[in-house]
Design an enzyme around this catalytic site. Structure first.
Site, PDB file in Angstrom:
ATOM      1  N   HIS A  92       0.813  -1.215   0.000  1.00  0.00           N
ATOM      2  CA  HIS A  92       0.000   0.000   0.000  1.00  0.00           C
ATOM      3  C   HIS A  92       0.850   1.269   0.000  1.00  0.00           C
ATOM      4  O   HIS A  92       0.365   2.334  -0.387  1.00  0.00           O
ATOM      5  CB  HIS A  92      -0.949  -0.014   1.192  1.00  0.00           C
ATOM      6  CG  HIS A  92      -2.109  -0.927   1.001  1.00  0.00           C
ATOM      7  ND1 HIS A  92      -3.370  -0.639   1.478  1.00  0.00           N
ATOM      8  CD2 HIS A  92      -2.220  -2.120   0.362  1.00  0.00           C
ATOM      9  CE1 HIS A  92      -4.195  -1.623   1.152  1.00  0.00           C
ATOM     10  NE2 HIS A  92      -3.512  -2.535   0.475  1.00  0.00           N
ATOM     11  N   HIS A  99      -1.914 -12.203  -2.233  1.00  0.00           N
ATOM     12  CA  HIS A  99      -3.023 -12.823  -1.509  1.00  0.00           C
ATOM     13  C   HIS A  99      -2.717 -14.257  -1.085  1.00  0.00           C
ATOM     14  O   HIS A  99      -3.566 -14.922  -0.497  1.00  0.00           O
ATOM     15  CB  HIS A  99      -4.293 -12.772  -2.356  1.00  0.00           C
ATOM     16  CG  HIS A  99      -4.836 -11.387  -2.492  1.00  0.00           C
ATOM     17  ND1 HIS A  99      -5.993 -11.100  -3.192  1.00  0.00           N
ATOM     18  CD2 HIS A  99      -4.383 -10.194  -2.020  1.00  0.00           C
ATOM     19  CE1 HIS A  99      -6.214  -9.793  -3.148  1.00  0.00           C
ATOM     20  NE2 HIS A  99      -5.247  -9.228  -2.441  1.00  0.00           N
TER      21      HIS A  99
END
EC number: 1.11.1.21
Length: 757
Positions: free
Chosen positions: A127, A289
């Site tokens: 992020h 993920h």
């Protein structure tokens, strides 16, 4: 769709409290005596004792703040601090050992999932770097902007305040030797390695910022709102994310609609604008993920306090305080989605791909109410261990955005290929992760540390080291003389040198004169560069280069990149001499040339200028701001101050350096000479300016005779209209500033020529 994590009520209450109670410096009696103009509505009070910007009163006022931010005085290390030297003194292995120890040392105030902070740190790193966008090069890991508003309070960054606090003991230990921006990326790399993944490399060299960047993140005024697409559904330039406060796309689907194919379209646009192709996109999502879980144990609106920017001072920069259950661990709330993608959330495996492609999925909702997906096969519903409660198990989950990779035909082909070839998958993720985390660092010469890969990748805009110039002072003078003897004019030489160097973007350190890519596709064909003229100048300079390099008497070689800059240098010195001034424009050789094979045409196309006010060029169809705002944006990308921008515009107009030789703003009777006529004539009260019949063009008439004297654009006239720019323009119009103008122009020009070095 409003996101529950951004506590609108708390923010509204905070603002209301200020409006109602006032500050400690205004008594209730004083407030009761305040009056407002007749006819005014509302309280007439915004925030008491708070200065308001000019944009508050006049929203259309040109904002020059971008040219004044990140002042050197903001840096507590001081102007003489050498970060490269400090970083190179660091024992990187020791830092990595400390991070590894931290990963498996759970803290009571924020316990780790699965006894490992690795997945948490990977999200923090992702992020931080993932705000990067190719259209203007802004965002990215550099500067450590995740520490500041608005990014530290974006809904998508919920709980990452804790990740950075977990890293604080390491930052405190090593201090200025490793920046926050480098440490955040390194923590992600070490986390991957800790969980069995072999990374491609790591480079230090990111300098920390000390204040928030001024970045346009979108038009919305509420977090998680999405109003950034045109009628055809095309995402507004230069944005990369689909919602305010998200890094990429809404994981629940487009605007919250669980449509995997629609989500695939959003993903493709978002990742393309981050310089990722389909293969890199698939690798990044699947690889990322593979680790960790999502958190949505309760409904955020019932449990979470305000984000860091709106939280109380006693929270000390932390936000999203959770009053439900333990407030962490199995009660953690971030995105509102809940669960892990794989059965082994702290190990590098291909389980994400096998789960995604093999299982059938049905829609459900998390405890927080978010749309997500679980396998239809109920025997799989106890396949994933709980992150905190021993003996408790769950179903693996997918988001709508995950399912996009299964239902989109192109993404699925890649997913199936990666599943069949784990090593190809591993290498694809390793390279994509490296690109993600290093994309905003510019060329590899900016990369520091022993873990920098030896291979120079094409997205780093490599240059052939063998072509670097080694000319001495005598060679410089000889080449300048040859250039001035050619058939090239001062204006042509200046325009091409400017076009070469001014492609630079300070935001991601791409472009610039080094490499001479103005002679290559796609830059040679950009409209702003007037391809026909550029080809003519390059052809002449190449002939001079070949003659010099092939000369029996030459002991040195010159690159085309250096010769292009030197052409501008020679032209400016001649133009100053023709105007009666003497100036020596500094020139430092050593640039090299790139080849077409070293240039990623698609990636480099994103640097194409849709506006360059310095050349009075503006493409209304492609530009996302007004001409004057785009001028400031470009000046910001060139790391210019207000005076530097001002003197460059005035000088380039005097040098007749406009796009295609257009005469707008060439306020002089001697175009091609370097003088301050632009400012003198712009500020001349004998001229009155009027809009012409052509949109964006103004005409200057003699106030007495009515004779038309000049034409100009808004970019020209703003230097007389805007009070701040006029103040600087007045300095350069002084009778006593003629030599100063020439010297300041030469200094600003030299700065631009060397921005990429």
């Amino acid at each position: 769709m409003k996101h529950p994590l951004f506590n609108q009520k708390v923010l509204a209450g905070f603002v209301s409290m200020l409006l109602i109670s006032g500050s400690a410096f205004a008594s209730n009696n004083e407030k009761s005596e305040m009056t407002k103009p007749k006819g005014a509505v509302g309280t007439g009070v915004a925030l008491e004792n708070q200065a308001r910007t000019n944009q508050f009163w006049w929203p259309d006022q040109l904002n020059l703040s971008a040219l004044r931010d990140h002042d050197k005085r903001s840096n507590p290390y001081g102007e003489n601090f050498d970060y490269a030297k400090a970083f190179n003194s660091l024992d990187l292995d020791k830092v990595k050992l400390d991070i590894n120890a931290l990963l498996t040392t759970s803290q009571d105030w924020w316990p780790s999932d699965y006894s490992n902070y690795g997945p948490f740190f990977i999200r923090m790193t992702w992020h931080s770097a993932g705000t990067y966008r190719t259209l203007d090069g802004r965002g990215g890991a550099g500067g450590g902007q995740q520490r500041f508003e608005p990014l530290n309070s974006w809904p998508d960054n919920a709980s990452l305040d804790k990740a950075r606090r977990l890293l604080w003991p390491i930052k405190m230990k090593y201090g200025e030797a490793i920046s926050w921006s480098d440490l955040i990326v390194l923590a992600g790399n070490v986390s991957l390695e800790n969980m069995g993944f072999k990374t491609y490399g790591f480079a230090g060299g990111r300098h920390d910022d000390w204040e928030p960047d001024m970045v346009y993140w979108g038009p919305e005024i509420e977090m998680l709102a999405s109003d950034r697409e045109d009628n055809g559904g095309k995402l507004q330039r230069p944005l990369g994310a689909t919602h305010m406060g998200l890094i990429y796309v809404n994981p629940e689907g487009p605007k919250g609609v669980p449509d995997p194919l629609g989500s695939a379209k959003n993903i493709r646009v978002a990742f393309e604008r981050m310089a990722m192709n389909d293969e890199e996109t698939l690798a990044l999502i699947a690889g990322g993920h593979t680790f960790g879980k999502m958190h949505g144990a309760h409904k955020p609106k019932d449990c979470l306090g305000a984000e860091p920017a709106a939280a109380g001072i006693e929270e000390q920069g932390l936000g999203w305080k959770n009053k439900c259950g333990k407030g962490h661990s199995e009660d953690t709330i971030t995105s509102g989605l809940e669960g892990a993608w794989t059965q082994a959330p702290t190990k590098w495996t291909s389980l994400y791909l096998s789960n995604l492609l093999t299982f059938e999925w049905k829609q459900t909702r998390s405890p927080a109410g978010a749309i997500q997906w679980i396998p239809t096969d109920e025997s799989l519903h106890k396949a994933v261990p709980d992150a905190h409660v021993k003996g408790k198990f769950h179903a693996p989950v997918m988001t709508t955005a995950d399912l996009a990779l299964k239902y989109d035909p192109e993404y699925r082909k890649i997913a199936e290929r990666f599943l069949a070839d784990p090593e190809e998958y591993r290498l694809a993720f390793a390279k994509a992760w490296y690109k993600l985390t290093h994309r905003d660092m510019g060329p590899s010469r900016n990369f520091l540390g022993k873990e920098v890969p030896k291979e120079s990748l094409i997205w780093q805009d490599p240059i052939d080291d063998k072509t670097q110039s080694n000319i001495d002072a005598d060679g410089v003078q000889e080449l300048k003389a040859q250039i001035l003897k050619s058939n090239l004019t001062v204006s042509e030489l200046v325009r091409v040198a400017w076009a070469s160097a001014a492609s630079y973007r300070h935001s991601d350190m791409r472009g610039g004169a080094n490499g001479a890519r103005i002679a290559l596709s796609p830059q040679k064909d950009w409209s702003v560069n007037n391809p026909a003229e550029t080809a003519k100048v390059i052809k002449t300079l190449k002939a001079i280069q070949e003659d010099y390099n092939d000369s029996l008497f030459s002991k040195s070689k010159v690159s085309l990149a250096d010769l292009i800059v030197l052409g501008g240098t020679a032209a400016i010195e001649k133009a100053a001499k023709d105007a009666g001034f003497t100036v020596s424009v500094p020139f430092n050789a050593g640039r090299g040339d790139a080849t077409q094979a070293m240039t990623d045409i698609n990636a480099f196309s994103l640097l194409e200028l849709t506006s360059d006010g310095f050349r009075n060029y503006f493409d209304a169809q492609q530009s996302y701001k007004s001409p004057v705002d785009m001028l400031v944006d470009k000046a910001d990308q060139l790391n210019l101050s207000v005076p530097e921008m001002t003197v460059l515009v005035g000088g380039l107009r005097a040098l007749d350096a406009n796009y295609k030789g257009l005469k707008h703003g060439v306020l002089t009777s001697t175009p091609g000479t370097l003088n301050n006529d632009f400012f003198v004539n712009l500020l001349d009260m004998s001229t009155v300016w009027k809009k012409s019949s052509t949109d964006g063009i103004y005409e200057g008439f003699d106030r007495q005779s009515g004779h038309k004297k000049w034409t100009a654009t808004s970019v020209d006239l703003v230097f007389g209209s805007n009070s701040e720019l006029r103040a600087v323009s007045e300095v350069y119009a002084f009778d006593t500033s003629k030599q100063k103008f020439v010297e300041d122009f030469a200094a600003a020009w030299t700065k631009v020529m060397n921005l990429d070095r």
